[in-house]
Design a protein around this motif. Structure first.
Motif, PDB file in Angstrom:
ATOM      1  N   SER A 179      27.114  41.272  16.485  1.00  0.00           N
ATOM      2  CA  SER A 179      27.234  39.838  16.190  1.00  0.00           C
ATOM      3  C   SER A 179      25.883  39.197  15.885  1.00  0.00           C
ATOM      4  O   SER A 179      25.821  38.031  15.512  1.00  0.00           O
ATOM      5  N   LYS A 180      24.813  39.976  16.077  1.00  0.00           N
ATOM      6  CA  LYS A 180      23.448  39.502  15.848  1.00  0.00           C
ATOM      7  C   LYS A 180      23.144  38.236  16.659  1.00  0.00           C
ATOM      8  O   LYS A 180      22.554  37.283  16.165  1.00  0.00           O
ATOM      9  N   THR A 181      23.581  38.265  17.929  1.00  0.00           N
ATOM     10  CA  THR A 181      23.369  37.115  18.808  1.00  0.00           C
ATOM     11  C   THR A 181      22.729  37.552  20.123  1.00  0.00           C
ATOM     12  O   THR A 181      22.856  38.700  20.538  1.00  0.00           O
ATOM     13  N   HIS A 182      22.055  36.597  20.740  1.00  0.00           N
ATOM     14  CA  HIS A 182      21.509  36.781  22.084  1.00  0.00           C
ATOM     15  C   HIS A 182      22.462  36.098  23.057  1.00  0.00           C
ATOM     16  O   HIS A 182      22.910  34.985  22.807  1.00  0.00           O
ATOM     17  N   GLU A 183      22.756  36.761  24.152  1.00  0.00           N
ATOM     18  CA  GLU A 183      23.618  36.197  25.192  1.00  0.00           C
ATOM     19  C   GLU A 183      22.999  36.498  26.546  1.00  0.00           C
ATOM     20  O   GLU A 183      22.326  37.514  26.717  1.00  0.00           O
ATOM     21  N   LYS A 184      23.266  35.610  27.516  1.00  0.00           N
ATOM     22  CA  LYS A 184      22.835  35.840  28.899  1.00  0.00           C
ATOM     23  C   LYS A 184      24.072  35.986  29.764  1.00  0.00           C
ATOM     24  O   LYS A 184      25.018  35.204  29.649  1.00  0.00           O
ATOM     25  N   TYR A 185      24.047  36.991  30.634  1.00  0.00           N
ATOM     26  CA  TYR A 185      25.145  37.228  31.559  1.00  0.00           C
ATOM     27  C   TYR A 185      24.583  37.508  32.945  1.00  0.00           C
ATOM     28  O   TYR A 185      23.536  38.136  33.078  1.00  0.00           O
ATOM     29  N   THR A 186      25.310  37.061  33.959  1.00  0.00           N
ATOM     30  CA  THR A 186      24.983  37.411  35.335  1.00  0.00           C
ATOM     31  C   THR A 186      26.045  38.385  35.815  1.00  0.00           C
ATOM     32  O   THR A 186      27.241  38.151  35.632  1.00  0.00           O
ATOM     33  N   ILE A 187      25.600  39.475  36.421  1.00  0.00           N
ATOM     34  CA  ILE A 187      26.534  40.494  36.895  1.00  0.00           C
ATOM     35  C   ILE A 187      26.888  40.199  38.349  1.00  0.00           C
ATOM     36  O   ILE A 187      26.015  40.154  39.216  1.00  0.00           O
ATOM     37  N   VAL A 188      28.169  39.966  38.571  1.00  0.00           N
ATOM     38  CA  VAL A 188      28.680  39.634  39.902  1.00  0.00           C
ATOM     39  C   VAL A 188      29.867  40.540  40.215  1.00  0.00           C
ATOM     40  O   VAL A 188      30.333  41.281  39.354  1.00  0.00           O
ATOM     41  N   GLY A 189      30.359  40.457  41.428  1.00  0.00           N
ATOM     42  CA  GLY A 189      31.562  41.194  41.790  1.00  0.00           C
ATOM     43  C   GLY A 189      32.769  40.621  41.061  1.00  0.00           C
ATOM     44  O   GLY A 189      32.752  39.484  40.581  1.00  0.00           O
ATOM     45  N   ALA A 190      33.820  41.401  40.996  1.00  0.00           N
ATOM     46  CA  ALA A 190      35.019  41.009  40.247  1.00  0.00           C
ATOM     47  C   ALA A 190      35.605  39.679  40.721  1.00  0.00           C
ATOM     48  O   ALA A 190      36.133  38.909  39.917  1.00  0.00           O
ATOM     49  N   LEU A 191      35.494  39.381  42.001  1.00  0.00           N
ATOM     50  CA  LEU A 191      36.085  38.155  42.539  1.00  0.00           C
ATOM     51  C   LEU A 191      35.371  36.892  42.067  1.00  0.00           C
ATOM     52  O   LEU A 191      35.951  35.811  42.073  1.00  0.00           O
ATOM     53  N   GLU A 192      34.113  37.020  41.680  1.00  0.00           N
ATOM     54  CA  GLU A 192      33.348  35.853  41.239  1.00  0.00           C
ATOM     55  C   GLU A 192      33.178  35.792  39.725  1.00  0.00           C
ATOM     56  O   GLU A 192      32.547  34.872  39.210  1.00  0.00           O
ATOM     57  N   ALA A 193      33.723  36.758  39.023  1.00  0.00           N
ATOM     58  CA  ALA A 193      33.566  36.797  37.569  1.00  0.00           C
ATOM     59  C   ALA A 193      34.208  35.568  36.929  1.00  0.00           C
ATOM     60  O   ALA A 193      35.277  35.125  37.333  1.00  0.00           O
ATOM     61  N   ASN A 194      33.513  35.022  35.950  1.00  0.00           N
ATOM     62  CA  ASN A 194      34.014  33.886  35.189  1.00  0.00           C
ATOM     63  C   ASN A 194      33.345  33.937  33.814  1.00  0.00           C
ATOM     64  O   ASN A 194      32.236  33.431  33.647  1.00  0.00           O
ATOM     65  N   PRO A 195      34.002  34.569  32.850  1.00  0.00           N
ATOM     66  CA  PRO A 195      33.391  34.745  31.534  1.00  0.00           C
ATOM     67  C   PRO A 195      32.945  33.438  30.878  1.00  0.00           C
ATOM     68  O   PRO A 195      31.950  33.424  30.158  1.00  0.00           O
ATOM     69  N   GLU A 196      33.648  32.342  31.134  1.00  0.00           N
ATOM     70  CA  GLU A 196      33.253  31.057  30.548  1.00  0.00           C
ATOM     71  C   GLU A 196      31.885  30.612  31.046  1.00  0.00           C
ATOM     72  O   GLU A 196      31.180  29.885  30.363  1.00  0.00           O
ATOM     73  N   GLU A 197      31.520  31.038  32.252  1.00  0.00           N
ATOM     74  CA  GLU A 197      30.209  30.709  32.816  1.00  0.00           C
ATOM     75  C   GLU A 197      29.225  31.864  32.641  1.00  0.00           C
ATOM     76  O   GLU A 197      28.162  31.876  33.251  1.00  0.00           O
ATOM     77  N   HIS A 198      29.610  32.851  31.849  1.00  0.00           N
ATOM     78  CA  HIS A 198      28.792  34.039  31.582  1.00  0.00           C
ATOM     79  C   HIS A 198      28.506  34.832  32.856  1.00  0.00           C
ATOM     80  O   HIS A 198      27.451  35.438  33.000  1.00  0.00           O
ATOM     81  N   ARG A 199      29.459  34.829  33.772  1.00  0.00           N
ATOM     82  CA  ARG A 199      29.390  35.634  34.998  1.00  0.00           C
ATOM     83  C   ARG A 199      30.393  36.771  34.807  1.00  0.00           C
ATOM     84  O   ARG A 199      31.597  36.541  34.830  1.00  0.00           O
ATOM     85  N   ILE A 200      29.863  37.983  34.595  1.00  0.00           N
ATOM     86  CA  ILE A 200      30.750  39.105  34.294  1.00  0.00           C
ATOM     87  C   ILE A 200      30.871  40.042  35.488  1.00  0.00           C
ATOM     88  O   ILE A 200      29.943  40.204  36.269  1.00  0.00           O
ATOM     89  N   SER A 201      32.031  40.650  35.586  1.00  0.00           N
ATOM     90  CA  SER A 201      32.320  41.575  36.672  1.00  0.00           C
ATOM     91  C   SER A 201      31.497  42.848  36.528  1.00  0.00           C
ATOM     92  O   SER A 201      31.299  43.353  35.419  1.00  0.00           O
ATOM     93  N   ASN A 202      31.074  43.373  37.663  1.00  0.00           N
ATOM     94  CA  ASN A 202      30.379  44.654  37.663  1.00  0.00           C
ATOM     95  C   ASN A 202      31.294  45.779  37.175  1.00  0.00           C
ATOM     96  O   ASN A 202      30.836  46.864  36.864  1.00  0.00           O
ATOM     97  N   GLU A 203      32.592  45.497  37.076  1.00  0.00           N
ATOM     98  CA  GLU A 203      33.563  46.484  36.609  1.00  0.00           C
ATOM     99  C   GLU A 203      33.822  46.385  35.102  1.00  0.00           C
ATOM    100  O   GLU A 203      34.557  47.195  34.549  1.00  0.00           O
ATOM    101  N   SER A 204      33.218  45.408  34.439  1.00  0.00           N
ATOM    102  CA  SER A 204      33.457  45.208  33.009  1.00  0.00           C
ATOM    103  C   SER A 204      32.747  46.278  32.182  1.00  0.00           C
ATOM    104  O   SER A 204      31.751  46.868  32.622  1.00  0.00           O
ATOM    105  N   PRO A 205      33.240  46.533  30.974  1.00  0.00           N
ATOM    106  CA  PRO A 205      32.585  47.526  30.113  1.00  0.00           C
ATOM    107  C   PRO A 205      31.110  47.200  29.836  1.00  0.00           C
ATOM    108  O   PRO A 205      30.267  48.104  29.842  1.00  0.00           O
TER     109      PRO A 205
END
Length: 160
Positions: A101-127
């Motif tokens: 996509s030629k884009t820069h993104e920021k993500y915070t890696i959290v446990g699955a229970l706190e994941a919220n993709p809209e807030e760029h908080r991704i699960s440690n179980e995500s691809p």
């Protein structure tokens, strides 16, 4: 990472504990009172208030049990270890460059229970988390296990 553990930040743990306390101290007594009031109306066989209160009670008790189970298997994300790490780990905020996509993104890696993709908080179980976990700045990796795999580069790692 340990299997069957619920990874939480300190903030996530506090939120769950507060929810549990609210359910036990406020919601449960309120629903018991509603049930008693509905019982006092007489015949329970056609008492809609009673049926509704019983349904609510079931939901409350289910959520209490769910939170208690989560808390029994909780593993806190260790902020001090994350701070020392120079690689991507639980709790890391990672800036990536997505080649497709030629884009820069920021993500915070959290446990699955706190994941919220809209807030760029991704699960440690995500691809994506699987692809970048344990990697260093400037590492490139492929995100797989999804319909359209893609390649990313780790631009920056912020460990609290």
């Amino acid at each position: 990472m340990e299997l069957n553990k619920n990874y939480l930040t300190e903030e996530g743990l506090k939120q769950l504990e507060a929810e549990l306390e609210h359910l036990i101290q406020v919601k449960r007594p309120a629903i018991i009172k509603l049930l008693q009031e509905a019982r006092d109306q007489g015949d329970l066989s056609e008492n809609a208030d009673y049926d509704a209160a019983k349904a609510q009670q079931g939901e409350i008790e289910t959520r209490i049990a769910e939170i208690q189970d989560i808390l029994a298997n909780v593993k806190l994300i260790n902020e001090s270890q994350t701070k020392k790490a120079n690689k991507v780990t639980l709790g890391s905020t990672v800036e990536i460059y997505d080649y497709s996509s030629k884009t820069h993104e920021k993500y915070t890696i959290v446990g699955a229970l706190e994941a919220n993709p809209e807030e760029h908080r991704i699960s440690n179980e995500s691809p994506l988390a699987h692809a970048i976990y344990g990697r260093l700045v400037d590492d490139e990796c492929d995100v797989v296990g999804i319909e359209v795999p893609y390649r990313v580069k780790i631009v920056k790692i912020i460990n609290w």
